[in-house]
Write an enzyme that holds these catalytic residues in place. Structure first.
Site, PDB file in Angstrom:
ATOM      1  N   THR A  88       0.897  -1.154   0.000  1.00 45.33           N
ATOM      2  CA  THR A  88       0.000   0.000   0.000  1.00 45.33           C
ATOM      3  C   THR A  88       0.932   1.198   0.000  1.00 45.33           C
ATOM      4  OG1 THR A  88      -0.091   0.130   2.402  1.00 45.33           O
ATOM      5  CG2 THR A  88      -1.806  -1.187   1.357  1.00 45.33           C
ATOM      6  N   HIS A  89       0.532   2.256  -0.672  1.00 46.28           N
ATOM      7  CA  HIS A  89       1.393   3.441  -0.842  1.00 46.28           C
ATOM      8  C   HIS A  89       2.734   3.072  -1.487  1.00 46.28           C
ATOM      9  CE1 HIS A  89      -1.348   5.335   2.132  1.00 46.28           C
ATOM     10  NE2 HIS A  89      -1.256   4.166   2.744  1.00 46.28           N
ATOM     11  N   SER A 112      17.328  -0.290 -27.214  1.00 47.11           N
ATOM     12  CA  SER A 112      17.591   1.139 -27.339  1.00 47.11           C
ATOM     13  C   SER A 112      18.567   1.338 -28.489  1.00 47.11           C
ATOM     14  CB  SER A 112      18.185   1.661 -26.036  1.00 47.11           C
ATOM     15  OG  SER A 112      18.999   2.795 -26.281  1.00 47.11           O
ATOM     16  N   LYS A 161      19.989  -2.082 -22.951  1.00 40.66           N
ATOM     17  CA  LYS A 161      18.580  -1.885 -22.611  1.00 40.66           C
ATOM     18  C   LYS A 161      17.662  -2.971 -23.179  1.00 40.66           C
ATOM     19  CE  LYS A 161      17.003   1.015 -20.600  1.00 40.66           C
ATOM     20  NZ  LYS A 161      16.591   2.361 -20.965  1.00 40.66           N
ATOM     21  N   ASN A 163      13.692  -2.966 -23.056  1.00 39.11           N
ATOM     22  CA  ASN A 163      12.620  -2.082 -22.580  1.00 39.11           C
ATOM     23  C   ASN A 163      11.226  -2.703 -22.671  1.00 39.11           C
ATOM     24  OD1 ASN A 163      14.396   0.028 -21.980  1.00 39.11           O
ATOM     25  ND2 ASN A 163      14.382   0.721 -24.112  1.00 39.11           N
ATOM     26  N   GLU A 182       4.324  -0.307 -21.689  1.00 36.73           N
ATOM     27  CA  GLU A 182       4.217   1.159 -21.664  1.00 36.73           C
ATOM     28  C   GLU A 182       3.133   1.630 -22.622  1.00 36.73           C
ATOM     29  OE1 GLU A 182       8.520   2.981 -20.982  1.00 36.73           O
ATOM     30  OE2 GLU A 182       8.523   1.310 -22.372  1.00 36.73           O
ATOM     31  N   TYR A 202     -32.470  13.495 -34.014  1.00 37.36           N
ATOM     32  CA  TYR A 202     -31.182  13.284 -34.687  1.00 37.36           C
ATOM     33  C   TYR A 202     -30.498  14.605 -35.011  1.00 37.36           C
ATOM     34  CZ  TYR A 202     -27.589  11.960 -37.986  1.00 37.36           C
ATOM     35  OH  TYR A 202     -26.370  11.795 -38.602  1.00 37.36           O
ATOM     36  N   GLN A 222     -22.845  11.633 -36.014  1.00 36.89           N
ATOM     37  CA  GLN A 222     -21.968  10.886 -36.911  1.00 36.89           C
ATOM     38  C   GLN A 222     -20.559  10.746 -36.318  1.00 36.89           C
ATOM     39  OE1 GLN A 222     -22.231  11.631 -41.259  1.00 36.89           O
ATOM     40  NE2 GLN A 222     -20.152  12.396 -41.055  1.00 36.89           N
ATOM     41  N   LYS A 240     -18.893   7.351 -34.259  1.00 36.51           N
ATOM     42  CA  LYS A 240     -18.267   6.104 -34.727  1.00 36.51           C
ATOM     43  C   LYS A 240     -16.750   6.077 -34.634  1.00 36.51           C
ATOM     44  CE  LYS A 240     -22.238   5.520 -37.009  1.00 36.51           C
ATOM     45  NZ  LYS A 240     -22.377   6.979 -36.868  1.00 36.51           N
TER      46      LYS A 240
HETATM   47  N1  ARG Z   1     -23.979   9.563 -42.140  1.00 36.25           N
HETATM   48  C1  ARG Z   1     -24.980   9.765 -41.136  1.00 36.25           C
HETATM   49  C2  ARG Z   1     -24.482   9.295 -39.766  1.00 36.25           C
HETATM   50  O1  ARG Z   1     -23.630   8.485 -39.685  1.00 36.25           O
HETATM   51  C3  ARG Z   1     -26.208   9.003 -41.460  1.00 36.25           C
HETATM   52  C4  ARG Z   1     -27.452   9.560 -40.876  1.00 36.25           C
HETATM   53  C5  ARG Z   1     -27.871  10.719 -41.614  1.00 36.25           C
HETATM   54  N2  ARG Z   1     -29.144  11.175 -41.218  1.00 36.25           N
HETATM   55  C6  ARG Z   1     -29.562  12.394 -41.531  1.00 36.25           C
HETATM   56  N3  ARG Z   1     -30.703  12.740 -41.106  1.00 36.25           N
HETATM   57  N4  ARG Z   1     -28.789  13.188 -42.224  1.00 36.25           N
HETATM   58  O2  ARG Z   1     -24.948   9.765 -38.744  1.00 36.25           O
END
Ligand code: ARG
Length: 461
Positions: A156-157, A278, A284, A286, A291, A318, A323, A326
């Site tokens: 601990t610590h 290295s 070395k 590593n 890391e 929406y 968008q 993703k």
């Molecule tokens: N390319 C858009 C996205 O990934 C698709 C949805 C578009 N919808 C809209 N109402 N323009 O979010």
């Protein structure tokens, strides 16, 4: 080429700069298989409710499968003017089937489509991540047998605290990752609702059957409120959070092993083919992989922060901002998957430096707490015992010795009732044997836990 979404209301083509700025095909092409699966189920439902003929459905299904194959084999051309994967697949369908292709988008919008595709993608990502976590847990549990009986300081610590069996360490990580698995499965359960049919935001006046699509796509029912659907990215954020927890656990483990692999600790030898050299210092070796596991956690945290910030100001429903979800989640999934894929073989391939560990095991008076507990069992109040052991440790420190190297007179000076039996709990080995409580490092407890974990992971003994 113009997007099918750019209908009769427009008279001018989109500015090239806007095309480049707004495209998502460069990252959402990853959703193609899920988009096609959802489209086939949607089309089958349109057939069943009388919005497509049998012949139309079968043309749509066959062509979608063909498109899927082409994408899979890298024979499908992407063009940013078609914005995203949904438009690409639909446009290809229209090019090949004409008016029949123009019917697929009946009763749906890209808003519910993108949500459905992404939920399906997340579901697969969760299932694959779970397998990777199990592989890492398995590596830790297998080590318990290899390292059976080895005692290590626990801290601990970052100060030596009490001795533990090293298997106790390995199983501590298994517990953390097991909670992550639980979080993944909670997240899967909550996310596994079908958005399709919510259409743009209000539903549709067409007689669609959402339940049918949900069942075919193995969702546990439909998302109840169409307005909620198009804005809901909880499933993305939740998964991003769970992945952050996995990354945090990996990162602390990596940090620990980086320390353990130093000359100063010298507890563990990392497999050489997982280390780097290295360019200037020839000696070395590593721990770069560890890391980077620690370092890459930063981007996973960053992705979560981005996502939290992304949705915080969005009214229903929406908005194009969404968008941006993703790339962030894809990056977290890819990063954590890559870290797990390297963590498991690292755990398998590392070697404990048993001698170096045991040589210094009596340093740090890690048996002090057990000595205190032994006094408590002899009727000395805890606070008094704590003080007396403190005095004894000070004496040992002064002479540069371990507690067990103090004389009986030393102990009796602390408390006249103490006798020879005190030596039975002194020394790290005895201290470990003294543990009894549930979940402790008591050898019996640890052996029981190892058995449980082996059973849980389906490992044969
Ligand atoms: N390319 C858009 C996205 O990934 C698709 C949805 C578009 N919808 C809209 N109402 N323009 O979010």
């Amino acid at each position: 080429m113009t997007s099918p979404a750019r209908g009769g209301v427009f008279s001018k083509a989109t500015d090239e700069r806007v095309v480049r700025f707004t495209e998502s095909i460069s990252f959402d092409s990853r959703l193609y298989a899920h988009d096609i699966a959802a489209s086939v189920s949607h089309a089958r439902m349109l057939l069943d409710v009388g919005l497509l003929s049998k012949n139309e459905f079968s043309q749509i299904e066959t062509t979608l499968r063909k498109i899927e194959q082409e994408i899979e084999q890298g024979q499908f051309a992407f063009d940013e003017r078609l914005e995203d994967i949904h438009m690409h697949i639909e446009q290809a369908l229209i090019e090949r089937l004409g008016d029949v292709g123009r019917k697929l988008h009946t009763g749906r919008s890209r808003n519910d489509q993108v949500s459905t595709d992404f939920r399906l993608w997340c579901r697969d990502a969760i299932d694959e991540m779970d397998i990777r976590i199990i592989a890492l847990q398995t590596a830790f549990v297998e080590r318990c047998e290899i390292d059976e009986g080895v005692i290590l300081p626990a801290y601990t610590h970052l100060q030596r605290a009490q001795p533990v069996l090293v298997a106790h360490y390995w199983l501590a990580y298994c517990e953390k990752f097991e909670r992550d698995r639980g979080r993944l499965s909670d997240c899967r359960r909550r996310s596994n609702k079908c958005s399709l049919g919510a259409a743009a935001l209000a539903g549709t006046s067409l007689p669609i059957d959402r339940q049918q699509v949900a069942t075919e796509l193995k969702f546990d029912g439909v998302a109840n409120n169409s307005l909620d659907v198009s804005s809901d990215r909880d499933f993305v954020l939740e998964l991003a959070f769970v992945l952050t927890m996995v990354a945090e656990h990996l990162s602390s483990w990596a940090e620990e092993w980086i320390l353990w692999s130093t000359v100063e600790f010298n507890y563990i030898g990392l497999p050489e083919h997982f280390c780097t050299g290295s360019s200037i210092m020839p000696q070395k070796i590593n721990p770069d992989v560890l890391e980077l596991i620690r370092g890459k956690t930063a981007r996973v945290v960053g992705n979560l922060t981005s996502l939290l910030t992304l949705i915080k100001g969005l009214p229903l429903a929406y908005h194009r901002d969404l968008q941006e979800d993703k790339p962030r989640l894809f990056d977290s999934v890819d990063t954590v998957a890559a870290c797990l894929d390297l963590a498991a073989p690292l755990v398998q391939g590392a070697q404990l430096k048993r001698e170096a560990i045991s040589e210094r095991l009596e340093q740090g008076h890690m048996d002090a707490t057990t000595l205190m507990e032994w006094m408590i069992q002899r009727g000395i109040p805890q606070r008094t015992a704590h003080h007396l052991v403190g005095v004894l440790v000070a004496k040992a420190l002064d002479r540069g010795v371990a507690l067990r190297e103090l004389s009986l007179e030393d102990f009796q000076q602390a408390d006249a009732d103490l006798d020879e039996q005190v030596y039975e709990v002194l020394g790290v080995e005895n201290a470990v044997q003294a543990f009894v409580s549930q979940g402790s490092t008591a050898p019996r407890e640890v052996a029981g836990q190892v058995r449980l974990w082996r059973e849980r992971l389906g490992l044969v003994s």
